[in-house]
Motif scaffolding. Sequence first.
Motif, PDB file in Angstrom:
ATOM      1  N   VAL A 152       0.698  -1.049  -0.099  1.00  0.00           N
ATOM      2  CA  VAL A 152      -0.307  -0.055   0.279  1.00  0.00           C
ATOM      3  C   VAL A 152       0.842   1.182   0.388  1.00  0.00           C
ATOM      4  CG1 VAL A 152      -2.236   0.984   1.063  1.00  0.00           C
ATOM      5  CG2 VAL A 152      -1.717  -1.255   1.570  1.00  0.00           C
ATOM      6  N   THR A 156      -2.632   6.456   0.549  1.00  0.00           N
ATOM      7  CA  THR A 156      -3.611   5.840   0.435  1.00  0.00           C
ATOM      8  C   THR A 156      -4.640   6.048   1.931  1.00  0.00           C
ATOM      9  OG1 THR A 156      -2.398   4.249  -1.035  1.00  0.00           O
ATOM     10  CG2 THR A 156      -5.057   4.146  -0.049  1.00  0.00           C
ATOM     11  N   LEU A 158      -7.167   4.890   3.775  1.00  0.00           N
ATOM     12  CA  LEU A 158      -6.675   3.506   3.902  1.00  0.00           C
ATOM     13  C   LEU A 158      -8.529   2.837   4.075  1.00  0.00           C
ATOM     14  CD1 LEU A 158      -4.786   3.138   6.958  1.00  0.00           C
ATOM     15  CD2 LEU A 158      -4.565   2.155   4.692  1.00  0.00           C
ATOM     16  N   HIS A 162      -7.412  -3.044   3.803  1.00  0.00           N
ATOM     17  CA  HIS A 162      -5.764  -2.110   3.558  1.00  0.00           C
ATOM     18  C   HIS A 162      -5.034  -2.875   4.411  1.00  0.00           C
ATOM     19  CE1 HIS A 162      -6.501   0.786   0.673  1.00  0.00           C
ATOM     20  NE2 HIS A 162      -6.059   0.532  -0.009  1.00  0.00           N
TER      21      HIS A 162
END
Length: 400
Positions: A152, A156, A158, A162
């Motif tokens: 990841v 990003t 989450l 994730h």
Amino acid sequence: MVTARPTWRQARAIAAAAGAAAALPSERVPLDRAVGRRLADDLVTPIDLPHFASAAMDGWLVVGEGPWEVVDVEAPAPGQARAIVTGALVPDSPTAAQKADAPSPEVQVAVLRSESAAVEGGLLRSTVAGEPQPGHHVRPPATEAQRGELLVAAGTLLNPAHVALAASTGADELTVQAVPSVALVFTGDEVVETGLPAAGRVRDSFGVQFPALIGMLGGRIAGAARVPDLLEETVAALGDARAQVVVTTGGTGGSSADHVRAALLELGARLLVDGVAMRPGGPTRVAELPDGRLVVALPGNPLAAMVSAITLVEPLLAGLAGREPVPARVVRGAAVEGKSGATVLVPYADVDGRAVVATWRGAAMLRGLAGATGILIVPPEGVPGGETAEALPVPWVIER
């Protein structure tokens, strides 16, 4: 001497820079608090995923060719089998005995499905021709990711998957970007909070939606206050607001009922943006208090306040969190007239790939924004029909 107001683009850059100058440190949070946060550091797996060979089916771990003797040992020898459940460890393949001067080849292991097996007299047999093949129903290690692989990327937002993936790597915490705290100060004597307002009064449209809007823009609410149009109480509310950012609504004009600018100056604030050459939202201000708190003072008209928040509060919060502001995108649509000396911000809806501007786009109107997918950024010269123009998405239609 009258100082020219900054353009919308300049004001947006100033807001972003003010946030970046006071950027907050990232923080470590337990996995169960990481969903909805933005990852600050790349997630790189320190182990293979999976990190051991495992059974993909309930059944029998078989070694070599059958029929197999049923045993109750962790690592069966060639010609043996034991019961196994999905996800259980499959031991390394044993080697067949060979002459001392010859290499010992691995004996193939596999999982024979329960429904394809029969046990009789202590012997296990396959009931399906061709089953099992070598390695059948065995999940080899590193089939999802190899040790050191990026899973990841930093930045990003989450989601639950994730976080579950992070757990599979052995992580207990993740480093996430900060979420700036925001205190709200609503001004206005004419505002009523419930029911149908009488003539001369208006219903509160900020208190019911600004907490959610601030969350969509990247902040978290730390408190809210409502004050009448009095200088002393406005000063007190701004001074008492305990948050990294204070967002006010109303009181930014030049009438006798507008006290936000005067209150900021009384508190010793430095005005970074003292009005913007944009419509609606021209009286918007950005300031820094002596203790480092940042203030965004929004107009009182509903559309003006909301487009100003989307286009100026968002980059300030992004800077504080250590991320880039939401970028403008290019859209194509109908002609929109500009306004000399100002950027016009117009709600629009995406219809078959074209930006169709809202009919209801007055500073006090919310109907156009309610159905919008973005805000068209119209320069002073306007946008010719069929030409491209910059736009910002409204925060409720994007992933933040």
